[in-house]
Scaffold this motif. Sequence first.
Motif, PDB file in Angstrom:
ATOM      1  N   TYR A  10      -3.602  -7.116 -11.738  1.00 33.45           N
ATOM      2  CA  TYR A  10      -3.143  -5.539 -11.902  1.00 33.45           C
ATOM      3  C   TYR A  10      -2.720  -5.241 -13.020  1.00 33.45           C
ATOM      4  O   TYR A  10      -2.890  -4.262 -13.787  1.00 33.45           O
ATOM      5  N   ARG A  11      -1.904  -6.134 -14.005  1.00 33.97           N
ATOM      6  CA  ARG A  11      -1.268  -5.861 -15.026  1.00 33.97           C
ATOM      7  C   ARG A  11      -1.900  -6.887 -16.160  1.00 33.97           C
ATOM      8  O   ARG A  11      -2.355  -8.201 -15.776  1.00 33.97           O
ATOM      9  N   PHE A 166       3.989  -7.972  -8.304  1.00 35.24           N
ATOM     10  CA  PHE A 166       3.938  -7.842  -6.993  1.00 35.24           C
ATOM     11  C   PHE A 166       3.674  -6.551  -6.264  1.00 35.24           C
ATOM     12  O   PHE A 166       2.667  -6.529  -5.330  1.00 35.24           O
ATOM     13  N   GLN A 167       4.238  -5.575  -6.866  1.00 32.85           N
ATOM     14  CA  GLN A 167       3.794  -4.303  -6.348  1.00 32.85           C
ATOM     15  C   GLN A 167       2.054  -3.954  -6.766  1.00 32.85           C
ATOM     16  O   GLN A 167       1.483  -3.333  -6.027  1.00 32.85           O
ATOM     17  N   GLY A 168       1.710  -4.088  -8.073  1.00 29.03           N
ATOM     18  CA  GLY A 168       0.403  -3.779  -8.355  1.00 29.03           C
ATOM     19  C   GLY A 168      -0.419  -4.746  -7.369  1.00 29.03           C
ATOM     20  O   GLY A 168      -1.390  -4.268  -7.166  1.00 29.03           O
ATOM     21  N   THR A 169      -0.296  -5.952  -7.183  1.00 27.56           N
ATOM     22  CA  THR A 169      -1.085  -6.899  -6.531  1.00 27.56           C
ATOM     23  C   THR A 169      -1.178  -6.386  -5.320  1.00 27.56           C
ATOM     24  O   THR A 169      -2.266  -6.352  -4.401  1.00 27.56           O
ATOM     25  N   ALA A 170      -0.295  -5.771  -4.517  1.00 27.64           N
ATOM     26  CA  ALA A 170      -0.291  -5.160  -3.236  1.00 27.64           C
ATOM     27  C   ALA A 170      -1.443  -4.140  -3.073  1.00 27.64           C
ATOM     28  O   ALA A 170      -2.256  -4.161  -2.155  1.00 27.64           O
ATOM     29  N   THR A 172      -3.988  -3.879  -5.155  1.00 28.83           N
ATOM     30  CA  THR A 172      -5.529  -4.531  -5.397  1.00 28.83           C
ATOM     31  C   THR A 172      -5.862  -5.255  -4.353  1.00 28.83           C
ATOM     32  O   THR A 172      -6.883  -4.979  -3.698  1.00 28.83           O
ATOM     33  N   VAL A 173      -4.917  -5.878  -3.270  1.00 24.97           N
ATOM     34  CA  VAL A 173      -5.287  -6.697  -2.215  1.00 24.97           C
ATOM     35  C   VAL A 173      -5.720  -5.445  -1.007  1.00 24.97           C
ATOM     36  O   VAL A 173      -6.873  -5.758  -0.524  1.00 24.97           O
ATOM     37  N   ASP A 174      -4.942  -4.339  -1.053  1.00 23.72           N
ATOM     38  CA  ASP A 174      -5.451  -3.564  -0.108  1.00 23.72           C
ATOM     39  C   ASP A 174      -6.955  -2.980  -0.479  1.00 23.72           C
ATOM     40  O   ASP A 174      -7.728  -2.837   0.315  1.00 23.72           O
ATOM     41  N   VAL A 175      -7.103  -2.861  -1.843  1.00 24.33           N
ATOM     42  CA  VAL A 175      -8.447  -2.248  -2.348  1.00 24.33           C
ATOM     43  C   VAL A 175      -9.248  -3.148  -1.851  1.00 24.33           C
ATOM     44  O   VAL A 175     -10.576  -2.897  -1.450  1.00 24.33           O
ATOM     45  N   ALA A 176      -9.453  -4.566  -2.102  1.00 20.84           N
ATOM     46  CA  ALA A 176     -10.145  -5.691  -1.984  1.00 20.84           C
ATOM     47  C   ALA A 176     -10.481  -5.673  -0.510  1.00 20.84           C
ATOM     48  O   ALA A 176     -11.522  -5.941  -0.068  1.00 20.84           O
ATOM     49  N   ARG A 177      -9.519  -5.611   0.375  1.00 19.83           N
ATOM     50  CA  ARG A 177      -9.683  -5.705   1.589  1.00 19.83           C
ATOM     51  C   ARG A 177     -10.733  -4.328   2.303  1.00 19.83           C
ATOM     52  O   ARG A 177     -11.544  -4.581   3.162  1.00 19.83           O
ATOM     53  N   ARG A 178     -10.356  -3.265   1.689  1.00 15.88           N
ATOM     54  CA  ARG A 178     -11.327  -2.193   1.994  1.00 15.88           C
ATOM     55  C   ARG A 178     -12.701  -2.268   1.499  1.00 15.88           C
ATOM     56  O   ARG A 178     -13.793  -1.759   2.146  1.00 15.88           O
ATOM     57  N   LEU A 179     -12.905  -3.005   0.191  1.00 15.27           N
ATOM     58  CA  LEU A 179     -14.074  -3.203  -0.110  1.00 15.27           C
ATOM     59  C   LEU A 179     -14.798  -4.651   0.603  1.00 15.27           C
ATOM     60  O   LEU A 179     -15.888  -4.907   0.201  1.00 15.27           O
ATOM     61  N   LYS A 180     -14.286  -5.062   1.539  1.00 17.04           N
ATOM     62  CA  LYS A 180     -14.555  -6.110   2.508  1.00 17.04           C
ATOM     63  C   LYS A 180     -15.110  -7.441   1.621  1.00 17.04           C
ATOM     64  O   LYS A 180     -16.142  -7.935   1.859  1.00 17.04           O
ATOM     65  N   VAL A 181     -14.174  -7.843   0.233  1.00 21.15           N
ATOM     66  CA  VAL A 181     -14.352  -8.871  -0.271  1.00 21.15           C
ATOM     67  C   VAL A 181     -14.438 -10.345   0.675  1.00 21.15           C
ATOM     68  O   VAL A 181     -13.553 -10.287   1.444  1.00 21.15           O
ATOM     69  N   ASN A 209      -0.403 -11.945   3.107  1.00 15.47           N
ATOM     70  CA  ASN A 209      -1.574 -12.289   4.041  1.00 15.47           C
ATOM     71  C   ASN A 209      -2.706 -13.000   3.465  1.00 15.47           C
ATOM     72  O   ASN A 209      -3.776 -12.653   3.967  1.00 15.47           O
ATOM     73  N   VAL A 210      -2.722 -13.613   2.359  1.00 16.11           N
ATOM     74  CA  VAL A 210      -3.756 -14.090   1.404  1.00 16.11           C
ATOM     75  C   VAL A 210      -3.434 -15.654   1.054  1.00 16.11           C
ATOM     76  O   VAL A 210      -2.114 -15.668   0.622  1.00 16.11           O
TER      77      VAL A 210
END
Length: 258
Positions: A10-11, A166-170, A172-181, A209-210
């Motif tokens: 994220y950074r 930590f905040q930025g990664t959260a 990104t993780v949310d976006v990745a899940r929405r994109l069904k990586v 949870n990753v």
Amino acid sequence: MAKIISIHSYRGGTGKSNLTANLATLVARDGNRVGVIDTDLPSPGIHILFGMVDRQQEWTLNDFLWKKCKIADAACDVSAVLQGQGNPNSKIYLVRSSIKVNDISRVLREGFDAELLFEGFQQLIKDLKLDYLFIDTHPGLNEETLLSLTVSDTVLLILRPDRQDFQGTAVTVDVARRLKVPNLFLVVNKVLPEYNFQQIRKTVESNYNVPVVGILPDSPDMLRLASQGIFAIKYNNHPISKTLQNIASQVSGKVAAI
């Protein structure tokens, strides 16, 4: 079929390019044909790790995106970084981004066709008969990053033990899940040696949870190398190299993630 693996953070300043170069090289050492694309067009740099500081090359990723050449024309064989390790099938090809000021300015001013970039991924895999394609992304979330996440079989997010990360990664993780990586992993980098690594793993995995596939310490040995080569090749028996090999095995699908 080739696997596409995106390395993202994220950074900036997380060690993303260094991790990408090491993992790609280790996967190639195992007898694979590996491609690396530096899609960090505003601030390219991974080419330095592959020994292309003074090496001249006519074409870059920028030229492909501006329809001046084919994507394979911009691919440079950098297998020499293996230093004789690997086998006859081991190959690494790098598609670097331009470091010319005018080219970087044009990217920042005009952007580029993200769909064409995706087509380039597929064409490079086909033309070079790749087993793996590693994508070194631009930090943060933008159109290019979203595209890379969408087309990837595996996304490896790298973060430091820092509250901003930590905040930025959260996010990104949310976006990745929405994109069904399909496969999403985390690497924690630049951890002070006196920290409790097991506790860090437990905390990070609980928060996101990753799976955490590796924790890398902040190392004077890495700093001394100063991007003058691939750490895991030059220091094959170093503890960090062992961790990098374990990460490479997991993201390449050779062993199950822990």
